[in-house]
Design a protein around this motif. Structure first.
Motif, PDB file in Angstrom:
ATOM      1  N   SER A 291      -3.482   7.165  -7.605  1.00  0.00           N
ATOM      2  CA  SER A 291      -2.243   7.314  -6.827  1.00  0.00           C
ATOM      3  C   SER A 291      -1.506   8.571  -7.294  1.00  0.00           C
ATOM      4  O   SER A 291      -1.514   8.906  -8.480  1.00  0.00           O
ATOM      5  CB  SER A 291      -1.353   6.086  -7.012  1.00  0.00           C
ATOM      6  N   GLU A 292      -0.842   9.243  -6.352  1.00  0.00           N
ATOM      7  CA  GLU A 292      -0.182  10.496  -6.705  1.00  0.00           C
ATOM      8  C   GLU A 292       0.993  10.265  -7.658  1.00  0.00           C
ATOM      9  O   GLU A 292       1.158  10.989  -8.638  1.00  0.00           O
ATOM     10  CB  GLU A 292       0.282  11.219  -5.437  1.00  0.00           C
ATOM     11  N   VAL A 293       1.845   9.285  -7.347  1.00  0.00           N
ATOM     12  CA  VAL A 293       2.983   8.956  -8.199  1.00  0.00           C
ATOM     13  C   VAL A 293       2.991   7.452  -8.429  1.00  0.00           C
ATOM     14  O   VAL A 293       2.913   6.673  -7.475  1.00  0.00           O
ATOM     15  CB  VAL A 293       4.325   9.392  -7.570  1.00  0.00           C
ATOM     16  N   ILE A 294       3.069   7.040  -9.699  1.00  0.00           N
ATOM     17  CA  ILE A 294       3.080   5.619 -10.038  1.00  0.00           C
ATOM     18  C   ILE A 294       4.410   5.280 -10.709  1.00  0.00           C
ATOM     19  O   ILE A 294       4.808   5.931 -11.674  1.00  0.00           O
ATOM     20  CB  ILE A 294       1.918   5.266 -10.989  1.00  0.00           C
ATOM     21  N   VAL A 295       5.082   4.272 -10.161  1.00  0.00           N
ATOM     22  CA  VAL A 295       6.339   3.768 -10.725  1.00  0.00           C
ATOM     23  C   VAL A 295       6.096   2.339 -11.187  1.00  0.00           C
ATOM     24  O   VAL A 295       5.611   1.517 -10.406  1.00  0.00           O
ATOM     25  CB  VAL A 295       7.481   3.806  -9.693  1.00  0.00           C
ATOM     26  N   ALA A 296       6.413   2.039 -12.437  1.00  0.00           N
ATOM     27  CA  ALA A 296       6.178   0.703 -12.979  1.00  0.00           C
ATOM     28  C   ALA A 296       7.487   0.071 -13.424  1.00  0.00           C
ATOM     29  O   ALA A 296       8.317   0.730 -14.058  1.00  0.00           O
ATOM     30  CB  ALA A 296       5.208   0.772 -14.155  1.00  0.00           C
ATOM     31  N   ILE A 297       7.644  -1.215 -13.085  1.00  0.00           N
ATOM     32  CA  ILE A 297       8.802  -1.992 -13.541  1.00  0.00           C
ATOM     33  C   ILE A 297       8.261  -3.222 -14.246  1.00  0.00           C
ATOM     34  O   ILE A 297       7.584  -4.056 -13.642  1.00  0.00           O
ATOM     35  CB  ILE A 297       9.717  -2.398 -12.374  1.00  0.00           C
ATOM     36  N   ASN A 298       8.552  -3.327 -15.553  1.00  0.00           N
ATOM     37  CA  ASN A 298       8.028  -4.436 -16.347  1.00  0.00           C
ATOM     38  C   ASN A 298       8.941  -4.617 -17.557  1.00  0.00           C
ATOM     39  O   ASN A 298       9.396  -3.635 -18.143  1.00  0.00           O
ATOM     40  CB  ASN A 298       6.591  -4.145 -16.798  1.00  0.00           C
ATOM     41  N   LYS A 299       9.183  -5.856 -17.922  1.00  0.00           N
ATOM     42  CA  LYS A 299      10.091  -6.096 -19.050  1.00  0.00           C
ATOM     43  C   LYS A 299       9.412  -5.907 -20.410  1.00  0.00           C
ATOM     44  O   LYS A 299      10.088  -5.872 -21.439  1.00  0.00           O
ATOM     45  CB  LYS A 299      10.696  -7.493 -18.962  1.00  0.00           C
TER      46      LYS A 299
END
Length: 335
Positions: A291-299
């Motif tokens: 993927s070109e841009v990866i955004v991750a949200i995780n605690k």
């Protein structure tokens, strides 16, 4: 087997309703590199009846196009496709055959390999030529994705492999390229089959097909429940994105298999990939890390997904994502 009789690289193109599918152009990227390393011709095989804009395949890198033409090939059926490909292979004797690991490719390539008494490596991530032996090196994940195995077919031809869609960029068009388009029309016996095409039933579980989506919002086990997974779908809806999922989320029944991304699901390469509550197991990352841009949200600040993410938010998805959704809605309302 006299291996010297086999020359050239074949890619098995695909069409839908007479239109060439984009995965064909991805295969041409792979095939062109192999043909250039071997110093041989690249041919694309298209099966169908009337197919639009076949010349585009030449522009995208093929030296030859073999259009196997018959009304019996308008819709995909395994036996007619297998028989037609095998007939052409017996005539042309390609050294290498590459197809996409789509439903079509995964169905037809084992049948072709069995008929031709040769090997097949499925779901390859890399295809290269050994400079000393000129043998195709077929690399794919093995043992649950924990190692990468390189497989050879030294004693039989053709060498055959499937590669995952979205694992290569489509070949760019060059209108100055020239090549040969050859129409093959075989006798009716080639297309005989006990199967009958009834109708095509479209997958209605996806508003946006994840393999074609520019934006994907994917959820993992960290979404905690089917109710929690609705947050993934809500964010995808406001973004006009596809909904993706880990294997765990699918097996828990929070969404369906067509949304599964990873070694046992689909490979995607969107412009933006938003990962919610997923840890980043190697099996999943194998399906989305291009993927070109990866955004991750995780605690969990130690989550593996942060190692491939371009942007990371350490926080509770159930607190962060609702704020994100509201912010996007406000931006869209004032735009």
């Amino acid at each position: 087997m006299d291996l010297s009789n086999y020359k050239g690289v074949f890619v098995i193109g695909e069409q839908r309703d007479g239109k060439i599918h984009s995965v064909t152009y991805e295969l041409l990227t792979r095939g062109r590199a192999l043909a250039d390393d071997l110093g041989c011709q690249l041919s694309c095989v298209l099966l169908g009846d009337e197919i639009e804009n076949v010349q585009e395949v030449i522009y995208r890198g093929a030296d030859k196009v073999f259009h196997i033409k018959s009304p019996a090939l308008k819709n995909f059926l395994p036996r007619p496709y297998r028989n037609a490909i095998c007939r052409l292979v017996e005539e042309e004797k390609p050294e290498i055959i590459v197809a996409a690991a789509t439903t079509t490719g995964r169905t037809i390539m084992p049948l072709v390999a069995a008929r031709l008494n040769t090997g097949l490596t499925a779901d390859c991530t890399e295809l290269t030529i050994d400079p000393e032996t000129r043998i195709l090196l077929q690399t794919r994940p093995a043992i649950g994705g924990n190692i990468m195995a390189t497989i050879k077919t030294p004693n039989h031809r053709p060498q055959m492999a499937t590669v995952r869609p979205k694992s290569a960029k489509p070949a760019p068009a060059d209108p100055t390229r020239t090549g040969e388009i050859i129409v093959k029309e075989y006798d009716g016996a080639v297309f005989m089959t006990p199967e009958k095409f009834l109708r095509f039933v479209k997958d209605t579980t996806q508003q946006v097909n994840i393999e074609d989506a520019d934006i994907i919002v994917a959820g993992g086990k960290g979404m905690k429940s089917a109710e929690g997974f609705r947050l993934v779908e809500e964010l995808a809806e406001v973004l006009g994105a596809g909904v993706g999922a880990t294997r765990d989320a699918v097996e828990l029944g929070w969404t369906t298999y067509p949304h599964q991304i990873g070694l046992s699901g689909k490979t995607v390469s969107p412009k933006l990939y938003i990962a919610l509550g997923l840890s980043g197991k190697i099996q999943h990352m194998a399906g989305m890390q291009t993927s070109e841009v990866i955004v991750a949200i995780n605690k969990d600040p130690e989550a593996q997904i942060f190692k491939v993410a371009d942007f990371g938010i350490v926080g509770d998805v159930f607190e962060v994502v609702p704020m994100l959704i509201e912010a996007i809605k406000k931006i869209k309302a004032t735009a």
